[in-house]
Design a protein around this motif. Structure first.
Motif, PDB file in Angstrom:
ATOM      1  N   LEU A  65       0.819  -1.313   0.077  1.00 23.93           N
ATOM      2  CA  LEU A  65       0.008  -0.013  -0.062  1.00 23.93           C
ATOM      3  C   LEU A  65       0.889   1.236   0.071  1.00 23.93           C
ATOM      4  CD1 LEU A  65      -2.848  -1.186   2.327  1.00 23.93           C
ATOM      5  CD2 LEU A  65      -3.056  -0.803  -0.135  1.00 23.93           C
ATOM      6  N   LYS A  66       2.038   1.253   0.506  1.00 23.20           N
ATOM      7  CA  LYS A  66       2.932   2.413   0.569  1.00 23.20           C
ATOM      8  C   LYS A  66       3.481   2.449  -0.764  1.00 23.20           C
ATOM      9  CE  LYS A  66       4.260   2.239   5.634  1.00 23.20           C
ATOM     10  NZ  LYS A  66       5.428   2.368   6.515  1.00 23.20           N
ATOM     11  N   PRO A  76       5.572  10.768  -9.548  1.00 27.95           N
ATOM     12  CA  PRO A  76       5.778   9.464  -8.659  1.00 27.95           C
ATOM     13  C   PRO A  76       7.161   9.499  -7.960  1.00 27.95           C
ATOM     14  CG  PRO A  76       5.112   9.042 -10.833  1.00 27.95           C
ATOM     15  CD  PRO A  76       5.483  10.305 -10.962  1.00 27.95           C
ATOM     16  N   ASN A  77       7.137   9.122  -6.757  1.00 29.27           N
ATOM     17  CA  ASN A  77       8.487   8.982  -6.223  1.00 29.27           C
ATOM     18  C   ASN A  77       8.839   7.469  -6.233  1.00 29.27           C
ATOM     19  OD1 ASN A  77      10.401   8.783  -4.086  1.00 29.27           O
ATOM     20  ND2 ASN A  77       9.353   9.832  -2.436  1.00 29.27           N
ATOM     21  N   TYR A  78       9.661   7.280  -7.335  1.00 34.21           N
ATOM     22  CA  TYR A  78      10.191   5.881  -7.693  1.00 34.21           C
ATOM     23  C   TYR A  78      11.083   5.374  -6.624  1.00 34.21           C
ATOM     24  CZ  TYR A  78       7.668   6.438 -12.043  1.00 34.21           C
ATOM     25  OH  TYR A  78       6.973   6.583 -13.198  1.00 34.21           O
ATOM     26  N   MET A  79      11.803   6.124  -6.028  1.00 35.32           N
ATOM     27  CA  MET A  79      12.841   5.666  -5.033  1.00 35.32           C
ATOM     28  C   MET A  79      12.323   5.180  -3.628  1.00 35.32           C
ATOM     29  SD  MET A  79      16.058   5.155  -5.089  1.00 35.32           S
ATOM     30  CE  MET A  79      16.328   3.774  -3.916  1.00 35.32           C
ATOM     31  N   GLU A  80      11.424   5.880  -3.217  1.00 32.31           N
ATOM     32  CA  GLU A  80      10.658   5.223  -2.059  1.00 32.31           C
ATOM     33  C   GLU A  80       9.604   4.163  -2.393  1.00 32.31           C
ATOM     34  OE1 GLU A  80       9.506   4.984   1.728  1.00 32.31           O
ATOM     35  OE2 GLU A  80      11.315   6.273   0.917  1.00 32.31           O
ATOM     36  N   ALA A  81       9.009   4.368  -3.488  1.00 29.66           N
ATOM     37  CA  ALA A  81       8.173   3.050  -3.945  1.00 29.66           C
ATOM     38  C   ALA A  81       9.189   1.856  -4.060  1.00 29.66           C
ATOM     39  CB  ALA A  81       7.417   3.528  -5.365  1.00 29.66           C
ATOM     40  N   GLN A  84       9.840   0.489  -0.416  1.00 29.35           N
ATOM     41  CA  GLN A  84       8.879  -0.297   0.054  1.00 29.35           C
ATOM     42  C   GLN A  84       8.509  -1.473  -0.628  1.00 29.35           C
ATOM     43  OE1 GLN A  84       7.346   0.576   2.790  1.00 29.35           O
ATOM     44  NE2 GLN A  84       8.497   2.664   3.059  1.00 29.35           N
ATOM     45  N   GLN A  85       8.915  -1.615  -1.966  1.00 26.33           N
ATOM     46  CA  GLN A  85       8.542  -2.988  -2.616  1.00 26.33           C
ATOM     47  C   GLN A  85       9.867  -3.782  -2.051  1.00 26.33           C
ATOM     48  OE1 GLN A  85       6.283  -3.606  -4.529  1.00 26.33           O
ATOM     49  NE2 GLN A  85       6.638  -5.420  -5.418  1.00 26.33           N
ATOM     50  N   CYS A  89       9.287  -7.388  -0.417  1.00 22.13           N
ATOM     51  CA  CYS A  89       9.935  -8.881  -0.578  1.00 22.13           C
ATOM     52  C   CYS A  89      10.617  -9.253   0.447  1.00 22.13           C
ATOM     53  CB  CYS A  89      11.042  -8.113  -1.716  1.00 22.13           C
ATOM     54  SG  CYS A  89      11.937  -9.813  -2.290  1.00 22.13           S
ATOM     55  N   SER A  90      11.140  -8.745   1.295  1.00 22.23           N
ATOM     56  CA  SER A  90      11.860  -9.047   2.654  1.00 22.23           C
ATOM     57  C   SER A  90      10.697  -9.754   3.399  1.00 22.23           C
ATOM     58  CB  SER A  90      12.328  -7.750   3.392  1.00 22.23           C
ATOM     59  OG  SER A  90      13.515  -7.469   2.772  1.00 22.23           O
ATOM     60  N   ALA A  91       9.361  -8.941   3.556  1.00 18.42           N
ATOM     61  CA  ALA A  91       8.318  -9.783   4.315  1.00 18.42           C
ATOM     62  C   ALA A  91       7.787 -11.027   3.639  1.00 18.42           C
ATOM     63  CB  ALA A  91       6.905  -8.777   4.185  1.00 18.42           C
TER      64      ALA A  91
END
Length: 396
Positions: A65-66, A76-81, A84-85, A89-91
């Motif tokens: 969602l983030k 778009p804030n690609y770096m922050e996206a 969060q992706q 992946c870690s989750a």
């Protein structure tokens, strides 16, 4: 389209309870219609997500969602996206570890890793504060965490083992390593697949992609026979409806086969809009060095972009070989004057060649096994073997 965030999370919870990995992956896809729903663009969704989903699924969807929130910004804030992706992946790694003897969540892993690569590429394209390939390499590290969990799953049955997800991840990693030019990192991945007991039972589309990249790597390692074997598998099994993919495979398969002495048919090349290789094959067959150079020069940028420029340059030795074989056929002697070879080069348009350069070309052809013989500098002669002085290329 979901009316509220609560509706979205309720649907996610139902898919998780049903162990429906494919459906769950849709709720995580950045190409799904829910991405456009502004009700899901929440900066801090953690508390809401924790009410509906258990750990670590709450972390997976909280991070997702983030990602949506950051992609919805203008610009778009690609770096922050991407960040969060990567957390998503870690989750997913935690989810894989928690489901010890189950693999229903593999489609979730595939989707999250695929979108991680897409976002890494977007960061590389729009960002200016890091070196090229830096973000993609970090994305590969995240995927490797998933790969290690899958590769280590030796307890579950063959139907439920997470090792079934290895080839999909390997293909994702190949796409990154080829893009950032770190092909040496492919070696342990290839070894892991080769040692996998059911490597031939992976889905055919995954096998086709795998063989395509393994074939390309073999090509760069000058292992042309293996390259032909793997690329031929990819081309043969790739469905005809994927014409662009078949053409892409041929771009690498054709020049490798030409190096081994196989010339492509004009009909095949015409069908896939690759007549460039037909022109090269005609010049190669005729031993027309000047024409070959002209074709390479006119298509230089295309060959460089495709990553086959150096491979095509290696074909030039076959052009020399075929030209010099004509000299042997004309002279009908096993002691050939080196001046005749220089004359032959001049005849096909190479007007600026010297005798010393001609010596060098012949010496290289002898070294590569394309001519069997030796140079007698005292007599300015090429002395060729009486048995098969110009071996068939397929045996070289």
């Amino acid at each position: 389209m979901f009316g509220t965030l609560a509706n979205y999370l309720t649907s996610v919870g139902r898919c998780a309870e049903a162990c429906s990995g494919q459906s769950l992956s849709t709720f995580l896809s950045l190409r799904d219609v829910h991405v456009q729903n502004d009700k899901l663009h929440v900066a801090q969704p953690e508390k809401m997500v924790e009410r509906y989903l258990d750990a670590p699924l709450d972390e997976v969807f909280g991070a997702h969602l983030k990602v949506l929130y950051n992609l919805a910004q203008s610009p778009p804030n690609y770096m922050e996206a991407y960040t969060q992706q990567a957390a998503c992946c870690s989750a997913v790694v935690k989810l894989l570890q928690m489901l010890k003897d189950e693999n229903w969540c593999l489609p979730v892993m595939y989707r999250v890793c695929l979108d991680l690569r897409y976002l890494a590429q977007a960061c590389e394209k729009h960002g200016r504060s890091f070196t090229p390939g830096q973000i993609l390499e970090k994305a590969a590290d995240c995927m490797m965490a998933c790969f290690r969990v899958c590769a280590a799953d030796g307890r579950a049955s063959e139907e439920e083992t997470k090792r079934l997800g290895m080839m999909n991840l390997v293909n994702q990693l190949f796409k990154i390593y080829f893009r950032i030019n770190k092909l040496h990192l492919c070696k342990p991945l290839i070894r892991a697949i080769d040692n996998c007991a059911f490597k031939d039972t992976f889905p055919l589309p995954e096998q086709i992609t795998y063989k395509y990249f393994v074939g390309r790597r073999a090509m760069f390692d000058s292992n042309y026979r293996m390259a032909v074997e793997d690329l031929s598998f990819a081309f043969t099994h790739c469905p005809d409806r994927f014409g662009s993919n078949k053409r892409l495979i041929l771009i690498y398969l054709v020049p490798v086969k030409m190096l081994l002495g196989y010339l492509p048919s004009k009909a095949l090349l015409q069908h896939h809009d690759l007549l460039l290789f037909h022109d090269l094959a005609q010049a190669l067959k005729a031993g027309n060095v000047n024409k070959f150079d002209e074709i390479v020069r006119d298509n230089e940028q295309v060959l460089i972009r495709s990553g086959i420029y150096l491979l095509v340059e290696k074909l030039k030795f076959i052009v020399y070989r075929n030209l010099f074989k004509k000299v042997f056929a004309i002279r009908q002697t096993h002691q050939l004057d080196l001046g005749d070879f220089m004359t032959a080069l001049q005849f096909v348009g190479v007007t600026d060649v010297s005798l010393d350069e001609t010596h060098c070309i012949i010496a290289n052809l002898i070294y590569e096994g394309k001519i069997k013989g030796y140079i007698s500098y005292a007599h300015n002669k090429l002395v060729v073997s009486k048995q098969n002085p110009f071996p068939p290329l397929i045996s070289v």
